[in-house]
Design an enzyme around this catalytic site. Structure first.
Site, PDB file in Angstrom:
ATOM      1  N   ASP A   8       0.710  -0.894  -0.190  1.00  0.00           N
ATOM      2  CA  ASP A   8       0.069  -0.213  -0.089  1.00  0.00           C
ATOM      3  C   ASP A   8       0.755   1.178   0.151  1.00  0.00           C
ATOM      4  O   ASP A   8       1.505   1.399   0.924  1.00  0.00           O
ATOM      5  CB  ASP A   8      -0.788   0.038   1.326  1.00  0.00           C
ATOM      6  N   LYS A  70       2.881  11.540  -3.769  1.00  0.00           N
ATOM      7  CA  LYS A  70       1.558  10.714  -4.475  1.00  0.00           C
ATOM      8  C   LYS A  70       0.671  11.637  -5.151  1.00  0.00           C
ATOM      9  O   LYS A  70      -0.133  11.355  -5.885  1.00  0.00           O
ATOM     10  CB  LYS A  70       1.227   9.685  -3.592  1.00  0.00           C
ATOM     11  N   GLU A 171      -7.102   0.776  -4.140  1.00  0.00           N
ATOM     12  CA  GLU A 171      -7.002   0.567  -2.657  1.00  0.00           C
ATOM     13  C   GLU A 171      -8.299  -0.032  -2.111  1.00  0.00           C
ATOM     14  O   GLU A 171      -8.119  -0.883  -1.296  1.00  0.00           O
ATOM     15  CB  GLU A 171      -6.690   1.874  -2.003  1.00  0.00           C
ATOM     16  N   ASP A 193     -12.627   5.073   2.312  1.00  0.00           N
ATOM     17  CA  ASP A 193     -11.219   5.287   2.443  1.00  0.00           C
ATOM     18  C   ASP A 193     -11.136   6.821   2.441  1.00  0.00           C
ATOM     19  O   ASP A 193     -10.742   7.425   1.605  1.00  0.00           O
ATOM     20  CB  ASP A 193     -10.411   4.708   1.376  1.00  0.00           C
TER      21      ASP A 193
HETATM   22 MG    MG Z   1      -4.415   4.724   2.159  1.00  0.00          MG
END
Ligand code: MG
Ligand code: ADP
Length: 515
Positions: A8, A70, A171, A193
């Protein structure tokens, strides 16, 4: 056969897991943490520091400490999402030759791919120390909203870190996988999330061990950083009002304030009050000034009210796309550190009419799901099948700058779709295929992914020569486009991959530098 790890690669924190006897296991890093800050810093001597050590020296080395790479990976500087975060970054973002957002450290421009590769290499070493053998393969997760370019850039980061990326998976899909292997039975789940940088909401159907993503939605500009920022702004405004000093003008003070704000936010998930304690944060005409105050959970919630409001709309969109009502959702899975905030959990209850499932670890389930998926592709876990959907319309530009959609948003992948187009001019000898991604009817308003030319067409009156354009999207979300002249079979094709902004040579060279 080398073992495949699941990573992850988070905006804020990363986590690595491996399948052991069919069970996903999260691996501790060398510092004992189950997650590792996705932070990389360069010290003055060019030495690279990754993870918790990097986070610790951030206050004293703010311009060379990179967090949130990211948010930049696979994006242009001109991207509104990049523009929005720029003002509060202590490091310098520069435009690469092609306009990509890179990071300048000591006047050297570095790609977010290279920065992320350092985090991935750390995760790889963590796993290698644990299993005692070399690891060369990984499954890496990305937000559901990542487009093709961002996915490819993530793959390049893996390659720089010496990892063959066997798959890129979403994810929320990974989180549902790690839940689903333990909670068998047909059901619908919503994966909510909220991490450090992004908010993703996905609705999945689990039937006979098959995971099908019914819909995805989200907000790429909503995450824990924004909650921190809301608190920073509140505290800085307050400080300015009483001391006439703007803390935002001082990089070190701002960094300290950011750390304190995040810490306070985290503490207020379990306590009703906390202290913000920043001695000597500024110097005024009368000497040093301290920032010291008690902060209540209510004050935090008020500062973040607008952010919490913004969680509802993407959920409504995802439900609508999945043709579900909240009552159709059997379980809500919470993922991401921010879902520990009580006000966020309350909002989840308001949106879905039920409290979230308690059994998944919000920090670890994504990496665990990636490890499960490594078992799926390695054949170790045969009962699990994974289906995924594409989050964007994909198409080509046709006459009048119109977008002709070939693969519609929310189509299950892998998929292959094609359309036949006719020439628009007499004796046209070539066609240029311009590939775009996005929902706008006007192609140029969408994101341009690439262009290629099919030449040597048979001469003929306009409309007589026809070209079939086929899009195939593989399970990683990587797009292959092929154009074929109907009748002659003459073909040209392109894989949308160089678009990550790095050439194969650069990936190789950076990879050598890293080992
Ligand atoms: Mg995350
Ligand atoms: P990412 O997926 O972006 O890497 P994470 O899932 O690790 O992010 O979430 C990081 C965010 O969660 C940060 O903004 C962090 O401050 C926040 N966070 C972590 N723990 C808590 C907590 N107990 N309460 C509130 N926020 C938290």
């Amino acid at each position: 056969m080398s073992r495949v790890i699941g990573i992850d690669l988070g905006t804020t924190n990363s986590c690595v897991a491996i399948l052991e006897a069919g069970e996903p296991t999260v691996i501790h890093n060398q510092e004992g943490g189950r997650t590792t800050p996705s932070m990389v810093s360069w010290n003055g001597d060019g030495e690279v520091i990754v993870g918790a050590a990097s986070k610790r020296q951030m206050v004293t080395n703010p311009t060379r400490t990179i967090f949130g790479a990211k948010r930049l990976i696979g994006r242009k500087v001109s991207d509104p999402d990049v523009q929005r975060v720029l003002p509060l970054l202590p490091y310098t973002v520069v435009a690469a030759r092609n306009g990509d957002a890179w990071i300048s450290i000591d006047d050297e421009a570095r790609s977010p791919q290279e920065v992320s590769a350092h985090v991935l290499a750390k995760m790889r070493r963590v796993a290698e120390d644990y299993v005692g053998e070399t690891i060369t393969e990984a499954v890496i997760t990305v937000p559901a909203y990542f487009d093709d370019v961002q996915r490819q850039a993530t793959k390049d980061a893996g390659a720089i870190a010496g990892l063959t990326v066997r798959a890129i998976i979403n994810e929320p899909t990974a989180a549902a996988l790690s839940y689903g292997v333990q909670n068998k039975g047909d059901q619908r789940v919503a994966v909510f999330d909220l991490g450090g940088g992004t908010f993703d909401i996905s609705i999945l159907a689990i039937e006979n061990g098959v995971f099908e993503v019914l819909s995805t939605s989200g907000d790429t500009t909503l995450g824990g950083d924004d909650f921190d920022r809301a608190l920073i702004l509140m505290l800085a405004d307050e400080f300015q009002a009483s001391h006439d000093v703007d803390l935002r003008g001082d990089a070190v003070a701002l960094q300290r304030l950011k750390e304190a704000a995040e810490q306070a936010k985290i503490e207020l998930s379990s306590s009703m009050n906390t202290d913000v304690n920043l001695p000597f944060i500024a110097i005024g005409p009368g000497g040093p000034i301290h920032l010291m105050r008690t902060l209540s959970r209510g004050e935090l919630e008020r500062a973040c009210r607008e952010l919490i409001e913004r969680l509802a709309a993407p959920c409504a969109t995802a439900l609508e796309l999945a043709r579900c009502t909240p009552a159709d959702i059997d379980q809500v899975l919470l993922v991401g550190g921010m879902t520990r905030m009580p006000a966020v959990q309350d909002r989840v209850i308001e949106i879905f009419g039920k409290p979230a499932h308690k059994g998944v670890n919000p920090d670890e389930s994504v990496a665990m799901g990636a490890a499960v998926h490594s078992g799926v592709i390695g054949g170790e876990l045969q009962e699990v099948v994974l289906l995924d959907v594409t989050p964007h319309d994909l198409g080509v530009k046709v006459a009048g700058d119109r977008m002709s959609v070939i693969i519609k948003t929310n189509t299950s992948i892998p998929t292959r779709e094609s359309k036949v187009f006719a020439t628009t001019e007499d004796n046209q000898t070539f066609v240029a295929i311009e590939v775009y991604q996005g929902a706008h009817a006007q192609a140029s308003k969408n994101r341009r992914l690439g262009r290629f030319v099919l030449g040597d067409l048979r001469p003929g009156p306009r409309g007589a020569t026809r070209v079939e354009v086929a899009f195939s999207l593989d399970a990683d979300g990587i797009l292959h486009v092929e154009a074929t002249e109907v009748g002659t079979g003459r073909a040209a094709s392109v894989t949308i991959e160089a678009a990550s902004g790095l050439s194969a040579d650069e990936v190789l060279r950076l990879g050598e530098g890293l080992r």
